[in-house]
Structure formats: C-alpha cells, structure tokens
Design an enzyme around this catalytic site. Structure first.
Site, short mmCIF file in Angstrom:
data_model
loop_
_atom_site.label_atom_id
_atom_site.label_comp_id
_atom_site.label_asym_id
_atom_site.label_seq_id
_atom_site.Cartn_x
_atom_site.Cartn_y
_atom_site.Cartn_z
N CYS A 35 1.07 -1.20 0.14
CA CYS A 35 0.20 -0.08 0.03
C CYS A 35 0.53 1.39 -0.05
O CYS A 35 1.80 0.22 -0.11
CB CYS A 35 -0.83 0.09 0.98
N GLY A 87 0.91 -0.65 -5.07
CA GLY A 87 -0.78 -1.52 -5.21
C GLY A 87 -1.48 -0.49 -6.23
O GLY A 87 -1.51 0.80 -6.37
N TYR A 119 12.36 -5.76 -2.24
CA TYR A 119 11.02 -5.95 -3.49
C TYR A 119 10.50 -4.55 -3.96
O TYR A 119 10.39 -3.77 -4.76
CB TYR A 119 10.75 -6.66 -3.48
N ASN A 126 -0.93 1.59 5.90
CA ASN A 126 -0.42 0.78 5.20
C ASN A 126 0.26 0.08 6.15
O ASN A 126 0.91 0.45 7.06
CB ASN A 126 0.85 2.23 4.79
N GLY A 127 -0.22 -0.98 6.51
CA GLY A 127 0.70 -1.77 7.16
C GLY A 127 -0.49 -2.86 8.03
O GLY A 127 -1.51 -3.69 6.51
#
Length: 450
Positions: free
Chosen positions: A2, A28, A247, A104-105
């Site tokens: 995200c 995302g 990544y 985000n998480g």
C-alpha cells in the site's frame, strides 16, 4: 504494501496527492482513493475506485476534491477483499465531526479488536482492519480527537502508518517499531507532504525534511507553522522491514536513510562473492524490473557481462501483488519476453529479488530454456522465504511458501534450474548495514509482535 500520502496547507492538495500516488503506483494497484477538505470547506469529500490512479482521477474528480488538505491511498490487499468497499480512504461521521483515514500496514490483532467492537454494537461496512480505528475513535469518551486517536492506538498491535484527516487538521502516526516507511517533505509551492516513499517528492517538487519517527504522532494545523510532534511510544526497538529494500520500494527512494538502489546493488555483490563456480557463465541477466540492480551488483563483483536478456512489458502490473495465482500465471506470460538471439546457446546467471511461491521462477526458467539457453543458473538476492509475514506482506499461509514446504534441492528441481542459490541472512544484514535490527520475519520467523 500500500501507499499513503497526506498533503497539508496547499490549495492543490488533491492534485498533489494524485501525483504522489501515481509515483507510488508500484505499491498497489487494486484500488485508489483521495479525501479532500480543509478549514474553508463545509465537508470532507472522498473519491475512490478500483484500478490505477490514472483511471480513477480526472478533472471531474478534482472539481469535487477541493481544499488545502488531502489524504490518499493505493491499495494492495492484506486484509479485506478486492471490493470497492474496501478501497481507502475510509470516511465517517462521529460525535466530534467528520474524519477520513488511510492506512499502510497490517494489524495482527484485527480480528480480536473487531469481534469486541461487534459485541459492543459496532456495525462494519468493510473487511479492512483500518475500519477498526474508525470505530475505536468514535466510541472513545475523550473530548479531543488527538486524545481519541492516542487512546485508540493503545488497543492496536501490528505494523501501521495512519494518516487521519479531520475538517481542520491532519494527524500522522507511525507504529512504535517503524516497520513501514513514512517520510515528511516540504512543498516548494507551500505546505507539507507525508508519503510512504520519497520517490514522489521530486514529482511534486518537495524537499525531504525527515522520516516520521517510530511511535511518533504528528499534528498539522493552521495554528502552527510546523507540525506538532508527540512521542506516543519510545520503548520499542526500531525494526524497519527488510522487504522494503528487497522488493517493495522504488529504487530512487530513500527509506529510513538508506538508498534503495545502493542496497540492492550490494545484495547482488554479496551474492556473487560466494558464487565463484560460475565465472565461466556467458552473461548475468535480471528478472525485470525488481532483479535489475542486484544483477548489476552481481555482474560488477563477478566480472560476468550484464545483459538484458528478458524484456518486460511495462503495461502489465506486478505479479507478486496480484491477488490470485491464476492472475499471476497469466501476467507472467504477458509481462516477460526472452531475447532469443542474445541468449540462445548461452550459460546464464539469472538474478531475481526473491522466490515466494515458485511458480513465476519456474515459468521464467522454462521460458529461457525454450528460447535456447544452454544452462540457466538461478540466483536469488534475498534469503529463503520460509515464514508467512503478518506485517503487511501477502504471504498469509505457510503452505503458499515453496521454501517452507521444500528443500533447496527440491525447489531447484521444481523450477527446473541447473543450479539455485540464495543470499544468506548474514549477507542481507551486511548489505542493509548493521546499524539497526531489521524485521526479517519472512526469513527468520522472528514474530516480535505477537
């Protein structure tokens, strides 16, 4: 994964948020959304939809998204479904007014908190863990929003970056371990930006100020020229996620003081230093795009020529973050094409950033051999992923992780490579720098948040 962004104190807040989300599209692409408002606006307005940023926001959307404050989100699902209802921001009305939240998480105790809230009468509209915070804030008895947020956060565990917008203020919170990245920038056109990655700062013409501290809450308001900082929890160890460097992040981002480009190149160099038996290989080729920098590092350290033996179609999204295996399989075929004239009859060293499920690696090896490669030696610029991560990565079950279910020899046989080697955990730590203890739960199973 995200992406989250917050803009405060700029009349083009929504457009700037959209541009930042465009720069962070790699985090995302299932859905995107923006909430906008400000002290001069009568209400917060939210526009969101499934798909890419470019498809959701147009001039009609920006006519609705007025004000000098905005928050935005690109969705990659780790909790909830792919329904538009589970797109963010989440907006709600409560006793003190209106709020909108992006996150985000991943909250590891989300089910426990949700069930308690439901038992207490809450009615949920989405499957997202983000909605837990909305309900906790609404049910709080505190008289100020900052106190409601502070009290609510004590009930949550996990990796989180929250940006919360009220009618007149912006609240930014990073979890006490600082697992997910979050940075502050100052816009040259006025105001502030808060974003998951610094790669968006150049696009919106912002100057990096600093990273949000683990356990910190920032409050942006018209009453102060600079954000107010409150340390909510300074007792936890800083544990940023190693996978951001492997990544997730864009190479031109700086995550918690570390340049992603440089770290990935170091991973490739470290991989080559323990791989002396392939010095007669014809070329090093990356799996684009995430394997490019590690392949460059490998080529520099080994002296083997670097070549782009696989060409990527950039109009296809990232396969690892596709929600289903069927979609991942189809997109591998659409996304990658071998350079037959370059690789035919050659001994190849192929560098990828990771092996998660193994299906993509298998298709790449087969594709290269079908194109005439004499040998394909697969090298992975990260350790073996043996453990599911509950801190925001889409590996929810151990059974999906090929390295958890098979030996390295069995994985090599499955992907049909002539040889297979991984970066060691020690070499990953050296590449990242030993100045901090990174979250490597996917590799070492250290679940430091239970």
């Amino acid at each position: 994964m995200c992406a989250v962004v917050g803009i405060f104190g700029n009349d083009d807040a929504a457009k700037l948020a959209s541009a930042a989300l465009f720069a962070m599209q790699h985090r995302g692409h299932e859905a995107t959304g923006i909430s906008a408002g400000g002290s001069d606006c009568k209400k917060i307005v939210t526009v969101k939809g499934q798909g890419f940023v470019r498809d959701v926001f147009d001039e009609n959307a920006f006519k609705l998204l007025q004000g000098d404050m905005a928050i935005g989100h690109n969705r990659y699902s780790t909790a909830g479904s792919d329904s538009v209802l589970d797109a963010q921001p989440i907006q709600a009305k409560y006793k003190l007014g209106e709020i909108s939240i992006v996150h985000n998480g991943n909250l590891v105790n989300k089910d426990v908190v949700r069930n308690r809230l439901i038992d207490d009468g809450s009615i949920f509209q989405t499957g997202m863990d983000t909605e837990n915070l909305i309900h906790l804030i609404a049910k709080s008895s505190q008289n100020k929003l900052r106190d409601r947020i502070t009290k609510s956060l004590t009930k949550l565990k996990g990796a989180y970056n929250f940006i919360i917008q009220s009618r007149s203020k912006l609240f930014v919170v990073r979890d006490p371990h600082g697992i997910r990245p979050l940075s502050i920038g100052k816009l040259k056109s006025g105001g502030f930006i808060i974003a998951s990655e610094t790669c968006c700062f150049d696009l919106v013409d912002a100057e990096f100020v600093r990273d949000v501290k683990p356990g910190e809450m920032l409050i942006f308001s018209q009453d102060h020229a600079e954000p107010e900082s409150i340390m909510l929890d300074e007792t936890k160890e800083f544990r940023p996620c190693a996978f951001e460097y492997i990544y997730f992040a864009r190479p031109d981002s700086v995550i918690d003081g570390k340049n992603v480009y440089a770290v990935r190149e170091e991973m490739g160099k470290a991989l080559a230093m323990h791989d002396k038996d392939l010095l007669d290989a014809d070329m090093v080729i990356p799996v684009p795009d995430s394997g490019v920098l590690s392949a460059l590092g490998y080529a520099k350290a080994s002296g083997i020529p670097f070549e782009l033996g696989i060409i990527r179609n950039h109009y296809v999204g990232r396969t690892f973050i596709e929600p289903t295996q069927a979609m991942r399989n189809m997109k591998v075929k659409m996304k990658l094409s071998p350079m037959k004239s370059l690789i035919e009859g050659k001994k190849l060293v192929v560098i990828d950033d990771s092996i998660v499920r193994g299906t993509t690696s298998k298709r790449i090896v087969r594709m290269l051999k079908d194109a005439g490669a004499a040998e394909v030696h697969f090298r992975v610029a990260s350790p073996m992923i043996k453990h599911p991560c509950y801190y925001g990565i889409d590996t929810p079950t151990k059974e999906e992780l090929i390295n958890a279910m098979k030996t390295p020899q069995e994985v090599q046989k499955y992907i049909e490579a002539d040889s297979l080697k991984y970066l060691s955990i020690d070499d990953l730590k050296s590449s990242l720098g030993k100045d901090r203890n990174y979250s490597m739960v996917s590799f070492d199973g250290d679940y430091f948040i239970a």
